[in-house]
Design a protein around this motif. Structure first.
Motif, PDB file in Angstrom:
ATOM      1  N   GLU A  91      25.191   2.506  24.005  1.00  0.00           N
ATOM      2  CA  GLU A  91      25.888   1.854  22.908  1.00  0.00           C
ATOM      3  C   GLU A  91      27.235   1.344  23.416  1.00  0.00           C
ATOM      4  OE1 GLU A  91      25.076   1.688  19.533  1.00  0.00           O
ATOM      5  OE2 GLU A  91      23.133   2.720  19.693  1.00  0.00           O
ATOM      6  N   SER A  92      27.691   0.215  22.877  1.00  0.00           N
ATOM      7  CA  SER A  92      29.027  -0.275  23.237  1.00  0.00           C
ATOM      8  C   SER A  92      30.081   0.615  22.582  1.00  0.00           C
ATOM      9  CB  SER A  92      29.192  -1.728  22.776  1.00  0.00           C
ATOM     10  OG  SER A  92      29.133  -1.797  21.363  1.00  0.00           O
ATOM     11  N   PRO A  93      31.332   0.575  23.060  1.00  0.00           N
ATOM     12  CA  PRO A  93      32.365   1.468  22.510  1.00  0.00           C
ATOM     13  C   PRO A  93      32.521   1.373  21.000  1.00  0.00           C
ATOM     14  CG  PRO A  93      33.152   0.449  24.534  1.00  0.00           C
ATOM     15  CD  PRO A  93      31.829  -0.192  24.220  1.00  0.00           C
ATOM     16  N   SER A  94      32.384   0.188  20.439  1.00  0.00           N
ATOM     17  CA  SER A  94      32.527   0.030  18.990  1.00  0.00           C
ATOM     18  C   SER A  94      31.253   0.386  18.241  1.00  0.00           C
ATOM     19  CB  SER A  94      32.897  -1.428  18.667  1.00  0.00           C
ATOM     20  OG  SER A  94      31.799  -2.286  18.959  1.00  0.00           O
ATOM     21  N   PHE A 114      14.586  -5.822  33.338  1.00  0.00           N
ATOM     22  CA  PHE A 114      15.341  -6.686  32.440  1.00  0.00           C
ATOM     23  C   PHE A 114      16.547  -5.921  31.911  1.00  0.00           C
ATOM     24  CE2 PHE A 114      11.128  -8.448  32.447  1.00  0.00           C
ATOM     25  CZ  PHE A 114      11.292  -9.821  32.284  1.00  0.00           C
ATOM     26  N   LEU A 115      17.662  -6.619  31.791  1.00  0.00           N
ATOM     27  CA  LEU A 115      18.837  -6.058  31.133  1.00  0.00           C
ATOM     28  C   LEU A 115      18.992  -6.775  29.796  1.00  0.00           C
ATOM     29  CD1 LEU A 115      20.978  -3.936  31.431  1.00  0.00           C
ATOM     30  CD2 LEU A 115      22.405  -5.556  32.656  1.00  0.00           C
ATOM     31  N   GLU A 116      18.898  -6.007  28.723  1.00  0.00           N
ATOM     32  CA  GLU A 116      18.917  -6.579  27.381  1.00  0.00           C
ATOM     33  C   GLU A 116      20.187  -6.173  26.650  1.00  0.00           C
ATOM     34  OE1 GLU A 116      14.082  -5.879  26.883  1.00  0.00           O
ATOM     35  OE2 GLU A 116      15.511  -4.682  25.742  1.00  0.00           O
ATOM     36  N   VAL A 117      20.640  -7.038  25.753  1.00  0.00           N
ATOM     37  CA  VAL A 117      21.748  -6.716  24.862  1.00  0.00           C
ATOM     38  C   VAL A 117      21.265  -6.937  23.438  1.00  0.00           C
ATOM     39  CG1 VAL A 117      24.103  -7.274  24.149  1.00  0.00           C
ATOM     40  CG2 VAL A 117      23.486  -7.383  26.576  1.00  0.00           C
ATOM     41  N   TRP A 118      21.396  -5.878  22.625  1.00  0.00           N
ATOM     42  CA  TRP A 118      20.991  -5.914  21.224  1.00  0.00           C
ATOM     43  C   TRP A 118      22.223  -5.893  20.332  1.00  0.00           C
ATOM     44  CZ3 TRP A 118      15.761  -5.749  19.584  1.00  0.00           C
ATOM     45  CH2 TRP A 118      14.827  -5.619  20.615  1.00  0.00           C
ATOM     46  N   GLU A 119      22.137  -6.625  19.219  1.00  0.00           N
ATOM     47  CA  GLU A 119      23.254  -6.668  18.276  1.00  0.00           C
ATOM     48  C   GLU A 119      22.689  -6.719  16.869  1.00  0.00           C
ATOM     49  OE1 GLU A 119      26.835  -9.197  19.158  1.00  0.00           O
ATOM     50  OE2 GLU A 119      26.152 -10.219  17.339  1.00  0.00           O
ATOM     51  N   LYS A 120      23.090  -5.759  16.064  1.00  0.00           N
ATOM     52  CA  LYS A 120      22.604  -5.644  14.682  1.00  0.00           C
ATOM     53  C   LYS A 120      21.076  -5.598  14.664  1.00  0.00           C
ATOM     54  CE  LYS A 120      26.745  -7.684  12.659  1.00  0.00           C
ATOM     55  NZ  LYS A 120      27.329  -8.786  11.859  1.00  0.00           N
ATOM     56  N   ASN A 121      20.439  -6.643  14.153  1.00  0.00           N
ATOM     57  CA  ASN A 121      18.980  -6.604  13.988  1.00  0.00           C
ATOM     58  C   ASN A 121      18.237  -7.522  14.956  1.00  0.00           C
ATOM     59  OD1 ASN A 121      19.872  -8.979  12.906  1.00  0.00           O
ATOM     60  ND2 ASN A 121      18.512  -8.952  11.120  1.00  0.00           N
ATOM     61  N   ALA A 148      27.480   0.988  32.038  1.00  0.00           N
ATOM     62  CA  ALA A 148      28.792   1.170  31.409  1.00  0.00           C
ATOM     63  C   ALA A 148      29.312  -0.143  30.833  1.00  0.00           C
ATOM     64  CB  ALA A 148      29.788   1.717  32.433  1.00  0.00           C
ATOM     65  N   TRP A 149      29.699  -0.091  29.578  1.00  0.00           N
ATOM     66  CA  TRP A 149      30.337  -1.237  28.916  1.00  0.00           C
ATOM     67  C   TRP A 149      31.803  -1.321  29.319  1.00  0.00           C
ATOM     68  CZ3 TRP A 149      28.240  -4.837  25.552  1.00  0.00           C
ATOM     69  CH2 TRP A 149      26.943  -4.593  25.095  1.00  0.00           C
ATOM     70  N   SER A 150      32.285  -2.543  29.509  1.00  0.00           N
ATOM     71  CA  SER A 150      33.733  -2.727  29.662  1.00  0.00           C
ATOM     72  C   SER A 150      34.383  -2.431  28.313  1.00  0.00           C
ATOM     73  CB  SER A 150      34.060  -4.146  30.119  1.00  0.00           C
ATOM     74  OG  SER A 150      33.629  -5.094  29.145  1.00  0.00           O
ATOM     75  N   HIS A 151      35.661  -2.087  28.332  1.00  0.00           N
ATOM     76  CA  HIS A 151      36.360  -1.762  27.089  1.00  0.00           C
ATOM     77  C   HIS A 151      36.404  -2.975  26.158  1.00  0.00           C
ATOM     78  CE1 HIS A 151      37.371   1.961  29.020  1.00  0.00           C
ATOM     79  NE2 HIS A 151      37.944   1.315  30.023  1.00  0.00           N
ATOM     80  N   SER A 152      36.380  -4.181  26.725  1.00  0.00           N
ATOM     81  CA  SER A 152      36.390  -5.412  25.925  1.00  0.00           C
ATOM     82  C   SER A 152      34.997  -5.767  25.408  1.00  0.00           C
ATOM     83  CB  SER A 152      36.911  -6.576  26.770  1.00  0.00           C
ATOM     84  OG  SER A 152      36.035  -6.789  27.886  1.00  0.00           O
ATOM     85  N   GLU A 153      33.980  -5.042  25.876  1.00  0.00           N
ATOM     86  CA  GLU A 153      32.574  -5.247  25.491  1.00  0.00           C
ATOM     87  C   GLU A 153      32.050  -6.626  25.913  1.00  0.00           C
ATOM     88  OE1 GLU A 153      31.645  -4.073  21.506  1.00  0.00           O
ATOM     89  OE2 GLU A 153      32.666  -2.147  21.702  1.00  0.00           O
ATOM     90  N   THR A 154      32.588  -7.155  27.010  1.00  0.00           N
ATOM     91  CA  THR A 154      32.141  -8.463  27.512  1.00  0.00           C
ATOM     92  C   THR A 154      31.342  -8.348  28.811  1.00  0.00           C
ATOM     93  OG1 THR A 154      34.228  -8.749  28.702  1.00  0.00           O
ATOM     94  CG2 THR A 154      34.095  -9.658  26.463  1.00  0.00           C
ATOM     95  N   HIS A 155      31.409  -7.192  29.463  1.00  0.00           N
ATOM     96  CA  HIS A 155      30.742  -7.011  30.753  1.00  0.00           C
ATOM     97  C   HIS A 155      30.005  -5.662  30.791  1.00  0.00           C
ATOM     98  CE1 HIS A 155      33.710 -10.111  31.703  1.00  0.00           C
ATOM     99  NE2 HIS A 155      33.025 -10.390  32.802  1.00  0.00           N
ATOM    100  N   LEU A 156      28.969  -5.623  31.629  1.00  0.00           N
ATOM    101  CA  LEU A 156      28.225  -4.387  31.855  1.00  0.00           C
ATOM    102  C   LEU A 156      28.239  -4.049  33.339  1.00  0.00           C
ATOM    103  CD1 LEU A 156      25.143  -4.968  29.529  1.00  0.00           C
ATOM    104  CD2 LEU A 156      26.719  -3.028  29.366  1.00  0.00           C
TER     105      LEU A 156
END
Length: 724
Positions: A91-94, A114-121, A148-156
């Motif tokens: 999960e991202s920090p937020s 694969f590296l996936e990013v999920w957001e909401k639904n 690991a998520w960056s603190h800004s949630e822009t990078h992995l």
């Protein structure tokens, strides 16, 4: 005794279906229109599927209403759902996004990641890392791996195998190239191909890490889908366990020395390593810790000011009591939070890995679990004062494991020898009030009927005391069928643990529980040298294996035979690794005591094992025989002799007990040649012997099919030779 094979299969099937809680995540806090608060707890579990012969992974979610200090209501949210192909997820920090590393196979059986990013639904990104060819497979293990998520949630940030140049034979045939004039006009980028390197050997990191050789740190820019490999890491270092530094200026990681060659890392917290920081340009790599020790599990505080990590001495026993250190990011000072403990009431830290999230919301306290004698307990450590407070004193007796903590909400796993894993939650009280914690059960697993257990403490007789570490005691956990018929004498299965520096804690274990339900008493022995009893206990064993540990097990057995309703004519041994070493020693040194023996991947000849194990330096070889390890020097003849003197093979002519050997064909820790050596020696002497060789299984022999088949063979061997 249950001795019908079909009924034993039914029993094993029943007990093997209890799932193991592997991880948990706490979702964002939500405030209702009426002012109430709730959050979602996401859990992942693993369960044996005997029909599919695999461990299946599934998730379940829970709703938890609270007032930030106590739990008002909790309950499951829907049914379980199987998870397929997930190697890592974070999960991202937020809590707004989730990253997933997924493995798939195409129709030709070729694996892709694969590296996936999920957001909401919905899924917002799916990047095929394999096709990018920036690196090899991504590491998903807990030794090197991270997501690991960056603190800004822009990078992995993640760890992957370094890409190697393509290699081929000197005689590799060239495929004909048919191209039109337009194609010929274009320059053709080609990966460099190295001829003659097709069969070059590449070292790896040993048991369970066989495909991992040269890890590298990789960063995904989520918006652009660009992957870059971080530069600037010293050539002699293998990086892992990485996370983003405060301000996302760079990456903090653990680096392991791999010169002059790689030694096995699994269960070895004594490998030379240090904490490093590398900036994103790769032009600056800074050492943050002592570079002569072994460090691991660095964890950044909630306020991004401090890093807490574990430290051991390099080399020596492969696991030992650890220090807890803290590095201040802004003052650059390192302080010791907890020291190595010789033998006090709090016996110290024995963690192979710290929880991913273990900082309290105040960024001053940390919560962790560790063995304390024959239990595993939860503690809160106040880092400024180094005070340690139990969170499980007065709670149900057994073993506790922290899964996660967020906003001071603790999610833990509890189990006992007669109770499968249970999900427990609580809020961490304010400083100074931690002992008043109130535990709430989210998913209850009722204690099984028919199993009683207790912990027994033993003091070795004066002639067996270790003068250098005098006064040490040890323990054993005894499981017995309940109720026991009046005046009945139970057959006894004695199980010393492996390691040798490991420990049996009072937790749920499939084999002992199943044997107990069959009607056997089971004795789990934590001899001197076990973890959880202080560093003095660990240090007392090197140089004394085959003697001190053997004497402890035998003394424990003799005491139990006098104190409990156990049948002295029906005693068997069951041990794996160093436990197998002890089982083979005991049937040689005390042939009249034991009527049956089962040894799983046993160490039988330390002298012949040193050249083929992934850990020649530590357990079972140089260190445990009482010598210092030198990567350059060969053992001299007297050391070879001493290793043989400490080994069970020297007692082979005294063995009378029937032996069942179980070997993992892919074992790198105790290669199967050890068991084969013992098998041939027993066969030559006419001792009843049976050998099971499990393809595709390593040291643990933990494949679902191998584990189930192994149990049935153990049960029937015991029944046959104990005449149950």
């Amino acid at each position: 005794i249950l001795n019908n094979s079909e009924e034993i299969v039914t029993l094993y099937r029943e007990l093997s279906h209890f799932p193991s809680l592997t991880s948990a995540c706490i979702g964002p806090e939500v405030t209702t229109q009426y002012g109430g608060k709730y959050c979602n707890i996401y859990t992942e579990c693993s369960q044996r599927d005997l029909e599919r012969a695999e461990n299946v992974k599934f998730c379940r979610q829970y709703l938890l209403f609270h007032d930030s200090q106590s739990i008002v209501y909790s309950g499951p949210s829907g049914n379980c759902t199987e998870i397929k192909g997930e190697l890592l997820s974070r999960e991202s920090p937020s809590g707004a996004q989730k990253a997933v590393l997924r493995k798939t196979s195409n129709s030709k059986g070729e694996e892709k990641q694969f590296l996936e990013v999920w957001e909401k639904n919905r899924k917002v990104k799916s990047i095929e890392l394999t096709a990018l060819e920036k690196h090899g497979p991504v590491y998903e293990d807990d030794q090197f791996g991270c997501l690991a998520w960056s603190h800004s949630e822009t990078h992995l940030l993640y760890v992957a195998e370094k890409k190697r140049p393509k290699a081929e034979s000197f005689f590799q045939p060239k495929a004909p190239e048919l191209r039109d004039e337009e194609e010929l006009a274009k320059p053709e980028p080609r990966d460099k191909v190295i001829k003659g390197d097709k069969f070059v050997f590449h070292e790896d990191w040993g048991e369970t890490l066989g495909a991992k050789s040269t890890p590298t740190l990789c960063v995904l820019d989520i918006e652009s889908s660009n992957v870059s490999v971080l530069e600037g890491i010293p050539e002699h270092i293998s990086p892992g366990q990485a996370f983003w530094s405060p301000g996302d200026t760079g990456v903090v990681f653990t680096g392991w020395w791999h010169k002059p060659f790689r030694l096995g890392l699994r269960h070895c917290t004594n490998r030379r390593s240090a904490l490093f920081y590398v900036d994103l340009t790769g032009r600056h790599c800074e050492l943050l810790s002592d570079d002569t020790k072994a460090v691991w599990s660095p964890r950044l505080s909630s306020d991004q000011c401090r890093i807490v990590y574990l430290e051991n001495s390099a080399l020596g026993p492969h696991q030992q009591c650890s220090r807890l250190l803290m590095y201040d990011w802004y003052t650059k000072l390192t302080s010791t939070v907890l020291e190595v403990v010789p033998r006090q009431s709090f016996t110290g830290l024995y963690c192979t890995v710290l929880p991913e999230l273990f900082w309290a919301a105040d960024s001053q306290r940390v919560v962790l679990d560790t063995a304390q004698r024959s239990h595993q307990e939860l503690f809160v450590v106040d880092t400024p004062t180094s005070s340690v407070t139990s969170l499980t004193k007065g709670a149900p007796t057994g073993s506790w494991t922290l899964l996660t903590i967020d906003r001071d909400l603790l999610v833990t796993r509890f189990s006992a020898p007669n109770c499968p894993p249970t999900l427990m939650v609580a809020f961490l009280p304010a400083p100074g009030e931690e002992a008043q914690v109130t535990w709430v059960c989210l998913e209850e697993a009722r204690p099984l009927s028919g199993i009683a257990w207790a912990v027994h403490t033993f003091k070795p007789p004066p002639k067996q005391d270790n003068p250098q570490y005098a006064g040490l005691d040890f323990e054993a956990i005894l499981l017995q069928p309940s109720p026991v018929p009046e005046k009945a004498q139970l057959p006894l299965v004695v199980m010393p643990h492996g390691g040798p520096h490991s420990v049996f804690v009072a937790s749920w274990m499939l084999y002992p529980a199943a044997l107990c339900r069959m009607g056997f008493a089971v004795l789990l022995v934590n001899y001197r040298g076990s973890l959880g009893f202080g560093q003095d206990s660990v240090a007392s064993l090197p140089g004394n294996v085959g003697c001190q540990d053997v004497n402890d097990v035998q003394f424990c057995v003799e005491q139990m035979l006098q104190e409990e309703l156990l049948d002295p004519k029906r005693v068997a041994l069951l041990g794996g690794s160093h436990g197998g070493f002890l089982a083979c020693h005991l049937i040689g040194q005390y042939p009249g005591t034991y009527r049956a023996c089962v040894a799983r991947n046993p160490v039988v000849n330390m002298a012949s094992m040193i050249g083929c194990t992934d850990i020649p330096d530590s357990s079972r070889c140089m260190t445990e025989a009482g010598f210092s390890y030198d990567a350059v020097a060969l053992p001299d003849p007297s050391q070879w002799v001493e290793m043989l003197r400490h080994s069970p093979m020297q007692y082979i002519d005294q063995v009378q007990t029937p032996v069942l050997l179980m070997l993992g064909e892919d074992d790198r820790r105790v290669p199967p040649k050890q068991g084969l050596e013992y098998y041939r020696a027993l066969k030559a002497r006419g001792i009843p012997t049976r050998l099971l060789l499990f393809p595709g299984n390593n040291h643990a022999i933990s494949g679902v099919e191998a584990e189930a088949d192994g149990f049935m063979n153990i049960a029937l061997w015991l029944i046959q030779h104990l005449k149950c």
